[in-house]
Each structure stands twice: as structure tokens, then as C-alpha cells.
Scaffold this motif. Structure first.
Motif, PDB file in Angstrom:
ATOM      1  N   ASN A 268      80.045  49.325  52.173  1.00 49.27           N
ATOM      2  CA  ASN A 268      80.499  50.248  51.119  1.00 49.27           C
ATOM      3  C   ASN A 268      80.406  49.578  49.748  1.00 49.27           C
ATOM      4  OD1 ASN A 268      82.590  48.482  51.873  1.00 49.27           O
ATOM      5  ND2 ASN A 268      84.195  49.931  51.278  1.00 49.27           N
ATOM      6  N   SER A 270      78.754  50.349  47.080  1.00 48.20           N
ATOM      7  CA  SER A 270      78.824  51.203  45.884  1.00 48.20           C
ATOM      8  C   SER A 270      80.268  51.401  45.433  1.00 48.20           C
ATOM      9  CB  SER A 270      78.156  52.555  46.156  1.00 48.20           C
ATOM     10  OG  SER A 270      78.771  53.220  47.244  1.00 48.20           O
ATOM     11  N   GLN A 271      81.175  51.591  46.385  1.00 54.69           N
ATOM     12  CA  GLN A 271      82.595  51.714  46.037  1.00 54.69           C
ATOM     13  C   GLN A 271      83.124  50.408  45.453  1.00 54.69           C
ATOM     14  OE1 GLN A 271      83.564  53.239  50.175  1.00 54.69           O
ATOM     15  NE2 GLN A 271      85.055  54.398  48.982  1.00 54.69           N
ATOM     16  N   GLU A 273      81.392  48.100  43.884  1.00 54.81           N
ATOM     17  CA  GLU A 273      80.813  47.882  42.555  1.00 54.81           C
ATOM     18  C   GLU A 273      81.530  48.719  41.500  1.00 54.81           C
ATOM     19  OE1 GLU A 273      76.226  46.601  43.647  1.00 54.81           O
ATOM     20  OE2 GLU A 273      76.706  48.722  43.359  1.00 54.81           O
ATOM     21  N   THR A 274      81.973  49.916  41.878  1.00 53.80           N
ATOM     22  CA  THR A 274      82.765  50.737  40.947  1.00 53.80           C
ATOM     23  C   THR A 274      84.059  50.026  40.585  1.00 53.80           C
ATOM     24  OG1 THR A 274      81.854  52.782  41.864  1.00 53.80           O
ATOM     25  CG2 THR A 274      83.923  52.962  40.648  1.00 53.80           C
TER      26      THR A 274
END
Length: 392
Positions: A268, A270-271, A273-274
Motif C-alpha cells: 500500500n 500509495s497510501q 506516500e500520501t
């Protein structure tokens, strides 16, 4: 049948290997004491997560003496330079627990018949020496022949150069793997090693008149050896000799990515990196930058977050930093980077991930994927930021 042969091979090997203890008491080995034994007293970072994972930790760790060894009439076999004495004994110290695996790789590459032929050649008394003087620094580590691991090279091999400076004869060549990586080339140069004094292991067989090697401090994930004096001395030398590059002097918070690898991939990402963007944490891949750049980059690191892996060794260049090591499964008991942080006076925190088997099934090239509980990770980041503000 294979199992019987394997067990037989282990028994034979056990009879032939010269262990560290054997070498230290062998009359035919010349020993030069470089550094006496001492006691390392780690200043443990006993957070709840660290204690839960590692349990109680020793208040003192004995560091054995550091030696330079010299042996005469030694033959080196294969790409790793398996060292065989005239008596047919194999020098185990330069490979330690990796010896059996490196022997297997050597036999696979040379073929069993040729390996036996070269081993027998090592016993011949009148064979002419190929080289007068060699210091063994062929890496014992990595995924395969000629694929050294950055962490092991930095914290196992480079500290051995101190021994060569103290007991070499001035004409001693340093034997390395066949194809040096850029981090090997640059780090050797920063340690004052001239390219002309480096000899690459390109021959299947070498007979050496004067064979030098040093005590090896294992950088294994678990049960590795400690040596803050030797390792900090190496890092000080590298920093002293590196040229300063102009750039931002801002403190850096970084995540060391493994997304290009097949293991310990964050499913996960992308989460995550946010979340990193929210807290000003940049993603960094040390493998895309040269060694000098990385040394200067990590000097400014205030926070390093990374899954367990060789890139975490870059922590040793940080001046003052908190390390967050992400772990999962069989790596949960890995304590090498915890103690490396203690050796260099850095703070350390554990974050445990979850194995994502579904992600692995959906991605054929991924052998091991980890998922991160984003809420728990943010909770940890908030606490770390509060602690840093208090320290400042």
C-alpha cells in the motif's frame, strides 16, 4: 542419496575448516594485534515496540581482539578466493557462516572435477607462486558471485583495511571480486586505496607466498558482531576524505524505497506516500546515486524510515538521526540495525508490518510484500516528532 552426500560433505568440511579459534592458536599463523578486546555498552532505546520485539538486551557486549593474520604458501580457488593451506585446510575466518554457501557457488561455477583438481594443486609443495603478497577482501556476501551487498561491504570489509595499514609489507595487493561496483571503487578511493594496488579475482587458481587477512566482524541480520571503534573509525575516515558538495543544508526526512526489489515491497505504498507528503518525508533510492553523494546526503538526515535491507547501512553517515526500521515475519528478530544505531549514537524505533499474501499472488514478480497500518504509522510519526521537538 543427496541428503547423505550433503551430510557427508558437512562432516568433511568441519574437519578441514580453520576457525577463528584455530587460527588464533595455530603456530604457523603470524598474528599482529591491531586492537585489544573491549566492552561495548549500548545506550538502549527501550521504546515499547523495541522491547516487545527484542525483549531484554545485554548491557554490555564484549568485542574480541582485532588481528591481522599472515600465512605462507596459501592457494586461492575460484571467484571468492577460497583460501587453502599446504596442509589442505580451508581458512574459515574470511567467510565465517557463509563458507559452505560460497564453496557450493564455487563448485557450481568451476565444476566438481575442476574444483578437486585445484584443491589438490594447493597441496603441491613445488608449485610456483602467482603473487608474492595478497590481502584478502573478496566479499563473502551478496546474492551471487560478483554481486556484493552494500551493507556488508561497508561494515564488514572496509574496516579490515586498518589491519593492512598496520601489517602489510607495502607491496601487498588487495584482492577483491572481479567486477567492482561504483560504491566499492569510490569507498576504496576515499580510504586511500590506489587502483593500482587492487587485484581483481579473475583467475581460478592463485598461489600466494604471503597471504594476509583480518578478523571479520560479521554484519549478519541476527547475531552479527559489534565493533563501534572500528566502524566509527572507518566512517570518520570516509567523511574526512570526501569532498563537500554544495547543496541544501536543510535537515532531511527520508524513506528508503525497495519498490524496485522483489522482497519487502510495500503493497500500500500509495497510501504511505500520501502520509509521507503530509510529514515532509521524501522518498530516496540510494542505488540511483553515487557513494559520495549518499554520504553527504545522509549527513543531513534527521529521520530515516526503511524496510529492513542493506540501504539502512547509510544511517552511519548521519550526524543525529532517528531510525525507523520496518519489519515483518522472519525479519522481526533481526537486530543488526538496532545495534548499528546504538554503535553510532542514533535513536531507533521498530515498526512491524503485515505480510500481504494476496498482493504477492496478484504480482508474480513479487516474492514478499508487506502492508503498513497507516493509522498506526502516523501515530508513531506524531510521537517521534514530539520527541524530536523536546530534544531540540
Amino acid at each position: 542419496m543427496y541428503g547423505v552426500l550433503k551430510r557427508l560433505g558437512k562432516l568433511v568440511l568441519a574437519k578441514l575448516v580453520l576457525t577463528r579459534e584455530d587460527i588464533n592458536r595455530a603456530p604457523f599463523v603470524e598474528k599482529t594485534l591491531i586492537r585489544n578486546s573491549y566492552v561495548f555498552e549500548p545506550k538502549h532505546h527501550a521504546t515499547k515496540a523495541n522491547v516487545k520485539r527484542l525483549g531484554s538486551q545485554p548491557e554490555q557486549i564484549g568485542v574480541p581482539p582485532f588481528y591481522c593474520y599472515k600465512m605462507q604458501n596459501v592457494s586461492l580457488i575460484g571467484p571468492y578466493g577460497i583460501a587453502v593451506t599446504r596442509r589442505g585446510l580451508i581458512v574459515g575466518e574470511i567467510f565465517q557462516s557463509a563458507l559452505e554457501k560460497r564453496l557450493r557457488h564455487t563448485i557450481n561455477q568451476l565444476g566438481l572435477a575442476r574444483f578437486i583438481k585445484l584443491y589438490l594443486a594447493a597441496l603441491m609443495p613445488f608449485r610456483k607462486a602467482t603473487k608474492n603478497s595478497i590481502f584478502h577482501m573478496v566479499p563473502r556476501h551478496g546474492y551471487g558471485v560478483d554481486q556484493p551487498n552494500f551493507c556488508h561491504w561497508l561494515l564488514e570489509n572496509l574496516p579490515q583495511l586498518t589491519a593492512l595499514r598496520k601489517c602489510g609489507d607495502g607491496q601487498t595487493a588487495i584482492l577483491t571480486n572481479k567486477t567492482l561496483t561504483s560504491f566499492q571503487i569510490q569507498s576504496l578511493e576515499l580510504c586511500g586505496v590506489l587502483d593500482s594496488s587492487v587485484m581483481r579475482a579473475t583467475q581460478d587458481f592463485l598461489r600466494i607466498d604471503n597471504f594476509y587477512f583480518a578478523t571479520l566482524r560479521s554484519a549478519a541480520s541476527s547475531l552479527g558482531e559489534r565493533d563501534p571503534v572500528g566502524r566509527r573509525g572507518l566512517v570518520s575516515l570516509l567523511k574526512k576524505n570526501i569532498r563537500n558538495r554544495k547543496g541544501s543544508s536543510d535537515e532531511k526526512k527520508v524513506f528508503l524505497t525497495r519498490q524496485h526489489m522483489e522482497t519487502r515491497v510495500i503493497s500500500n505504498i500509495s497510501q504511505l506516500e500520501t502520509l509521507f507528503e503530509k510529514y515532509g518525508i521524501e522518498t530516496f533510492d540510494p542505488g540511483k546515486h553515487d557513494f559520495e553523494y549518499c554520504v553527504n546526503f545522509f549527513r543531513q538526515a534527521k529521520l530515516i524510515v526503511a524496510p529492513h535491507g542493506a540501504a539502512l547501512a547509510n544511517m552511519v553517515f548521519a550526524e543525529s538521526c532517528t531510525i525507523v526500521e520496518m519489519l515483518c515475519g522472519e525479519k522481526e528478530k533481526a537486530d543488526f540495525f538496532y545495534y548499528t544505531a546504538m554503535e553510532f549514537g542514533l535513536k531507533y524505533e521498530t515498526f512491524l508490518c503485515n505480510r500481504d499474501c494476496e498482493f504477492e499472488r496478484e504480482n508474480d514478480k513479487i516474492q514478499e510484500a508487506w502492508s503498513v497500518d497507516i493509522d498506526l504509522f502516523e501515530e508513531m510519526l506524531i510521537k517521534l516528532c514530539q520527541t524530536q521537538d523536546t530534544d531540540d
